[in-house]
Design an enzyme around this catalytic site. Structure first.
Site, PDB file in Angstrom:
ATOM      1  N   ARG A 164       0.826  -1.213   0.000  1.00 22.49           N
ATOM      2  CA  ARG A 164       0.000   0.000   0.000  1.00 22.49           C
ATOM      3  C   ARG A 164       0.866   1.273   0.000  1.00 22.49           C
ATOM      4  O   ARG A 164       0.501   2.285   0.601  1.00 22.49           O
ATOM      5  CB  ARG A 164      -0.958   0.046   1.207  1.00 22.49           C
ATOM      6  N   SER A 237     -10.718  -0.875   3.369  1.00 20.97           N
ATOM      7  CA  SER A 237      -9.951  -0.954   4.626  1.00 20.97           C
ATOM      8  C   SER A 237      -9.557   0.454   5.051  1.00 20.97           C
ATOM      9  O   SER A 237      -8.936   1.181   4.276  1.00 20.97           O
ATOM     10  CB  SER A 237      -8.675  -1.769   4.428  1.00 20.97           C
ATOM     11  N   GLU A 333      -4.891   3.717   6.010  1.00 23.91           N
ATOM     12  CA  GLU A 333      -4.737   3.540   4.562  1.00 23.91           C
ATOM     13  C   GLU A 333      -5.452   4.681   3.844  1.00 23.91           C
ATOM     14  O   GLU A 333      -4.943   5.250   2.875  1.00 23.91           O
ATOM     15  CB  GLU A 333      -5.322   2.190   4.124  1.00 23.91           C
TER      16      GLU A 333
HETATM   17  P1  FAD Z   1      -9.131   8.489  -4.954  1.00 26.99           P
HETATM   18  O1  FAD Z   1      -9.755   8.011  -3.700  1.00 26.99           O
HETATM   19  O2  FAD Z   1      -9.910   9.469  -5.763  1.00 26.99           O
HETATM   20  O3  FAD Z   1      -7.700   9.093  -4.641  1.00 26.99           O
HETATM   21  C1  FAD Z   1      -6.820   8.397  -3.797  1.00 26.99           C
HETATM   22  C2  FAD Z   1      -5.493   9.186  -3.742  1.00 26.99           C
HETATM   23  O4  FAD Z   1      -4.853   9.146  -5.021  1.00 26.99           O
HETATM   24  C3  FAD Z   1      -5.682  10.687  -3.434  1.00 26.99           C
HETATM   25  O5  FAD Z   1      -4.545  11.115  -2.704  1.00 26.99           O
HETATM   26  C4  FAD Z   1      -5.693  11.340  -4.805  1.00 26.99           C
HETATM   27  O6  FAD Z   1      -5.260  12.686  -4.752  1.00 26.99           O
HETATM   28  C5  FAD Z   1      -4.672  10.473  -5.550  1.00 26.99           C
HETATM   29  N1  FAD Z   1      -4.927  10.358  -6.989  1.00 26.99           N
HETATM   30  C6  FAD Z   1      -6.038   9.877  -7.602  1.00 26.99           C
HETATM   31  N2  FAD Z   1      -5.870   9.853  -8.939  1.00 26.99           N
HETATM   32  C7  FAD Z   1      -4.636  10.340  -9.179  1.00 26.99           C
HETATM   33  C8  FAD Z   1      -3.877  10.582 -10.364  1.00 26.99           C
HETATM   34  N3  FAD Z   1      -4.350  10.313 -11.597  1.00 26.99           N
HETATM   35  N4  FAD Z   1      -2.622  11.095 -10.237  1.00 26.99           N
HETATM   36  C9  FAD Z   1      -2.109  11.386  -9.011  1.00 26.99           C
HETATM   37  N5  FAD Z   1      -2.791  11.195  -7.865  1.00 26.99           N
HETATM   38  C10 FAD Z   1      -4.025  10.664  -7.942  1.00 26.99           C
HETATM   39  N6  FAD Z   1      -7.704  -0.928  -2.276  1.00 26.99           N
HETATM   40  C11 FAD Z   1      -6.862  -1.972  -2.415  1.00 26.99           C
HETATM   41  O7  FAD Z   1      -5.645  -1.795  -2.590  1.00 26.99           O
HETATM   42  N7  FAD Z   1      -7.331  -3.263  -2.380  1.00 26.99           N
HETATM   43  C12 FAD Z   1      -8.622  -3.547  -2.197  1.00 26.99           C
HETATM   44  O8  FAD Z   1      -9.004  -4.712  -2.179  1.00 26.99           O
HETATM   45  C13 FAD Z   1      -9.532  -2.463  -2.034  1.00 26.99           C
HETATM   46  N8  FAD Z   1     -10.845  -2.699  -1.830  1.00 26.99           N
HETATM   47  C14 FAD Z   1     -11.697  -1.658  -1.660  1.00 26.99           C
HETATM   48  C15 FAD Z   1     -13.048  -1.935  -1.463  1.00 26.99           C
HETATM   49  C16 FAD Z   1     -13.964  -0.905  -1.314  1.00 26.99           C
HETATM   50  C17 FAD Z   1     -15.425  -1.232  -1.107  1.00 26.99           C
HETATM   51  C18 FAD Z   1     -13.519   0.439  -1.384  1.00 26.99           C
HETATM   52  C19 FAD Z   1     -14.512   1.564  -1.277  1.00 26.99           C
HETATM   53  C20 FAD Z   1     -12.172   0.726  -1.578  1.00 26.99           C
HETATM   54  C21 FAD Z   1     -11.249  -0.311  -1.701  1.00 26.99           C
HETATM   55  N9  FAD Z   1      -9.882  -0.090  -1.887  1.00 26.99           N
HETATM   56  C22 FAD Z   1      -9.025  -1.142  -2.073  1.00 26.99           C
HETATM   57  C23 FAD Z   1      -9.353   1.293  -1.928  1.00 26.99           C
HETATM   58  C24 FAD Z   1      -9.475   1.957  -3.323  1.00 26.99           C
HETATM   59  O9  FAD Z   1     -10.277   1.183  -4.157  1.00 26.99           O
HETATM   60  C25 FAD Z   1      -8.109   2.139  -3.996  1.00 26.99           C
HETATM   61  O10 FAD Z   1      -7.224   2.849  -3.157  1.00 26.99           O
HETATM   62  C26 FAD Z   1      -8.222   2.881  -5.330  1.00 26.99           C
HETATM   63  O11 FAD Z   1      -7.010   2.791  -6.031  1.00 26.99           O
HETATM   64  C27 FAD Z   1      -8.615   4.351  -5.170  1.00 26.99           C
HETATM   65  O12 FAD Z   1      -8.902   4.865  -6.455  1.00 26.99           O
HETATM   66  P2  FAD Z   1      -9.678   6.229  -6.638  1.00 26.99           P
HETATM   67  O13 FAD Z   1      -9.676   6.548  -8.093  1.00 26.99           O
HETATM   68  O14 FAD Z   1     -10.998   6.150  -5.985  1.00 26.99           O
HETATM   69  O15 FAD Z   1      -8.730   7.237  -5.861  1.00 26.99           O
HETATM   70  N1  EPU Z   2     -10.526 -11.131  10.545  1.00 34.56           N
HETATM   71  C1  EPU Z   2     -11.036 -11.186  11.831  1.00 34.56           C
HETATM   72  N2  EPU Z   2     -12.320 -10.788  12.026  1.00 34.56           N
HETATM   73  C2  EPU Z   2     -13.098 -10.347  11.017  1.00 34.56           C
HETATM   74  C3  EPU Z   2     -12.566 -10.280   9.688  1.00 34.56           C
HETATM   75  C4  EPU Z   2     -11.267 -10.684   9.489  1.00 34.56           C
HETATM   76  O1  EPU Z   2     -10.361 -11.600  12.768  1.00 34.56           O
HETATM   77  O2  EPU Z   2     -14.247  -9.997  11.281  1.00 34.56           O
HETATM   78  C5  EPU Z   2      -9.124 -11.562  10.335  1.00 34.56           C
HETATM   79  C6  EPU Z   2      -9.037 -13.033   9.972  1.00 34.56           C
HETATM   80  O3  EPU Z   2      -7.905 -13.549  10.629  1.00 34.56           O
HETATM   81  C7  EPU Z   2      -8.799 -12.997   8.483  1.00 34.56           C
HETATM   82  C8  EPU Z   2      -7.971 -11.737   8.347  1.00 34.56           C
HETATM   83  O4  EPU Z   2      -8.539 -10.834   9.290  1.00 34.56           O
HETATM   84  O5  EPU Z   2      -8.107 -14.120   8.036  1.00 34.56           O
HETATM   85  C9  EPU Z   2      -7.915 -11.137   6.966  1.00 34.56           C
HETATM   86  O6  EPU Z   2      -9.221 -10.734   6.571  1.00 34.56           O
HETATM   87  P1  EPU Z   2      -9.565 -10.506   5.020  1.00 34.56           P
HETATM   88  O7  EPU Z   2      -9.199 -11.715   4.232  1.00 34.56           O
HETATM   89  O8  EPU Z   2     -10.964 -10.004   4.950  1.00 34.56           O
HETATM   90  O9  EPU Z   2      -8.553  -9.400   4.535  1.00 34.56           O
HETATM   91  P2  EPU Z   2      -7.979  -8.080   5.223  1.00 34.56           P
HETATM   92  O10 EPU Z   2      -6.583  -8.349   5.646  1.00 34.56           O
HETATM   93  O11 EPU Z   2      -8.901  -7.542   6.238  1.00 34.56           O
HETATM   94  C10 EPU Z   2      -6.876  -7.198   3.046  1.00 34.56           C
HETATM   95  C11 EPU Z   2      -6.816  -5.889   2.319  1.00 34.56           C
HETATM   96  C12 EPU Z   2      -8.054  -5.716   1.470  1.00 34.56           C
HETATM   97  C13 EPU Z   2      -8.099  -6.848   0.446  1.00 34.56           C
HETATM   98  C14 EPU Z   2      -8.164  -8.176   1.191  1.00 34.56           C
HETATM   99  C15 EPU Z   2      -8.092  -9.375   0.266  1.00 34.56           C
HETATM  100  C16 EPU Z   2      -5.477  -4.387   3.650  1.00 34.56           C
HETATM  101  C17 EPU Z   2      -5.449  -3.214   4.558  1.00 34.56           C
HETATM  102  N3  EPU Z   2      -6.680  -4.800   3.260  1.00 34.56           N
HETATM  103  O12 EPU Z   2      -7.962  -7.110   3.954  1.00 34.56           O
HETATM  104  O13 EPU Z   2      -7.918  -4.483   0.764  1.00 34.56           O
HETATM  105  O14 EPU Z   2      -9.232  -6.725  -0.395  1.00 34.56           O
HETATM  106  O15 EPU Z   2      -7.039  -8.270   2.113  1.00 34.56           O
HETATM  107  O16 EPU Z   2      -6.820  -9.504  -0.248  1.00 34.56           O
HETATM  108  O17 EPU Z   2      -4.423  -4.910   3.302  1.00 34.56           O
HETATM  109  C18 EPU Z   2      -8.366  -2.152   0.930  1.00 34.56           C
HETATM  110  O18 EPU Z   2      -7.133  -1.995   0.869  1.00 34.56           O
HETATM  111  O19 EPU Z   2      -9.171  -1.197   0.992  1.00 34.56           O
HETATM  112  C19 EPU Z   2      -8.896  -3.505   0.934  1.00 34.56           C
HETATM  113  C20 EPU Z   2     -10.196  -3.791   1.039  1.00 34.56           C
END
Ligand code: FAD
Ligand code: EPU
Length: 337
Positions: A164, A237, A333
């Site tokens: 990240r 997250s 994050e």
């Molecule tokens: P924004 O939220 O609009 O911007 C994020 C940052 O990037 C800001 O600082 C902004 O200024 C900057 N930025 C945006 N575009 C540009 C650009 N073109 N050039 C320079 N800077 C820029 N993230 C994960 O890594 N893994 C996941 O599994 C994951 N799951 C998610 C699930 C949900 C339900 C949600 C809501 C979010 C999740 N995220 C996850 C976080 C998010 O999806 C990512 O961080 C994504 O890349 C953000 O994209 P955005 O376009 O919405 O960025």
């Molecule tokens: N867990 C608990 N209680 C809960 C849920 C989860 O104890 O209620 C523990 C369990 O041990 C489980 C572990 O958390 O095994 C991991 O949970 P999960 O697989 O849901 O993933 P996460 O670590 O919580 C990360 C990323 C997610 C990504 C998933 C899948 C980060 C900060 N988050 O979540 O990314 O989608 O793994 O790879 O690394 C995001 O970055 O916004 C995001 C959603």
């Protein structure tokens, strides 16, 4: 160029926080960026770069010019053996691009299905899920350097990707606007199903192993675990999973025998923040308009009408309870503005 004034940002962030922006411009080309940074009337205005607003928390009105990045286009730029390079405009929606790759039989991004947001934001925090990170398929990107107005190219090592993390969140924060990203994909993918739930989901769906089915399995898992921002405001997250040193891990494991962990290297280990938050009793807690998600406590939610300040305060209470109980600092994050 159309510049909207005094506009609500509620539709532009997945937390659904209702704050105002002084100005907002839709940026659909590099020449639009040039214009913004050259025209005298825009020069004094602070700017904010916005993708889909899925990793940010607005805590106040934005007295800024918001630049909503909407640069489109997906094209194949090279092919060698089984490798294929595609160049994608920063404003393309990440998941739409994943589906495009699957339709074109190109593997590499299927595990990253359904992550919200734009392509241009993906390198900022090196998005990742289900055992794959952007850096695994990343070739290079192009970015507009704000101070010079030039387009510069960054290769993978120059981006300094980590968990990240990237140079754009670190030393180059606020200096570049990503305009396109080039990914290296493959016609002969080595499918990554090491994340247990993927194999189990494929088995339960009775599906064979191919990129489309892996993508479907990931979509299915995500839909059961994570709230849909269209239904419930959130930004995924809220914190990163903490990486702690082994002596602290061993001391905690003595007390909490069931402490889950994931290997990182010889000196550190990753602890799921969700587990720590649940242990402190926050899981499913509702505080009027905001709360902690009932299935995934790493996700803070806005039930409707909550403010960024309320969510930020809740996040700080969570951080201090985790520090008190476990001696671990949770790092955000989500970026707060
Ligand atoms: P924004 O939220 O609009 O911007 C994020 C940052 O990037 C800001 O600082 C902004 O200024 C900057 N930025 C945006 N575009 C540009 C650009 N073109 N050039 C320079 N800077 C820029 N993230 C994960 O890594 N893994 C996941 O599994 C994951 N799951 C998610 C699930 C949900 C339900 C949600 C809501 C979010 C999740 N995220 C996850 C976080 C998010 O999806 C990512 O961080 C994504 O890349 C953000 O994209 P955005 O376009 O919405 O960025
Ligand atoms: N867990 C608990 N209680 C809960 C849920 C989860 O104890 O209620 C523990 C369990 O041990 C489980 C572990 O958390 O095994 C991991 O949970 P999960 O697989 O849901 O993933 P996460 O670590 O919580 C990360 C990323 C997610 C990504 C998933 C899948 C980060 C900060 N988050 O979540 O990314 O989608 O793994 O790879 O690394 C995001 O970055 O916004 C995001 C959603």
């Amino acid at each position: 160029m159309v510049i909207e004034k005094n506009i609500s940002l509620k539709p532009f962030n997945t937390f659904g926080i209702d704050v105002k922006a002084q100005f907002l411009a839709n940026i659909d080309s590099i020449s639009a960026l040039d214009e913004i940074y050259r025209r005298a009337e825009f020069i004094p205005l602070p700017k904010f770069i916005l993708g889909s607003g899925s990793n940010i928390l607005f805590t106040k009105s934005q007295r800024k010019l918001i630049l909503k990045i909407d640069i489109k286009g997906i094209s194949q730029v090279a092919e060698k053996g089984n490798d294929v390079w595609i160049r994608v405009g920063a404003g393309e929606i990440w998941h739409q691009m994943v589906l495009w790759c699957i339709d074109h039989d190109l593997g590499g991004v299927e595990n990253l299905s359904l992550i919200p947001g734009t392509i241009g934001a993906a390198p900022i925090q090196n998005i990742g899920a289900y055992g794959v990170e952007l850096s695994d398929v990343f070739d290079s990107l192009e970015a507009f350097e704000i101070k010079s107005g030039k387009i510069l190219r960054f290769n993978k090592s120059q981006c300094q990707f980590g968990y990240r993390e990237s140079v754009f969140k670190g030393i180059y924060s606020g200096q570049f606007i990503i305009t396109s990203v080039t990914l290296k994909l493959t016609k002969k993918p080595k499918l990554n199903i090491a994340y247990g739930a993927i194999q189990a989901t494929l088995d339960s769906m009775g599906k064979e192993l191919n990129i489309r089915n892996v993508s479907d399995a990931v979509i299915h898992i995500r839909q059961t675990k994570l709230p849909d921002p269209g239904q419930l405001g959130n930004a995924g997250s809220f914190f990163k999973n903490p990486i702690i040193e082994l002596p602290l891990y061993e001391a905690l494991k003595e007390i909490y025998h069931e402490l889950p962990s994931f290997p990182v290297d010889d000196v550190s280990i990753k602890i799921p923040a969700a587990w720590l938050i649940a242990q402190c009793g926050w899981k499913g807690k509702k505080f009027d308009r905001i709360g902690v998600h009932e299935h995934q406590p790493l996700v803070l939610v806005n039930f409707g009408g909550g403010t960024g300040q309320e969510i930020l305060k809740l996040s700080e209470k969570i951080q201090s309870s985790i520090q008190k109980k476990f001696g671990i600092d949770l790092i955000r994050e989500v970026q707060v503005f």
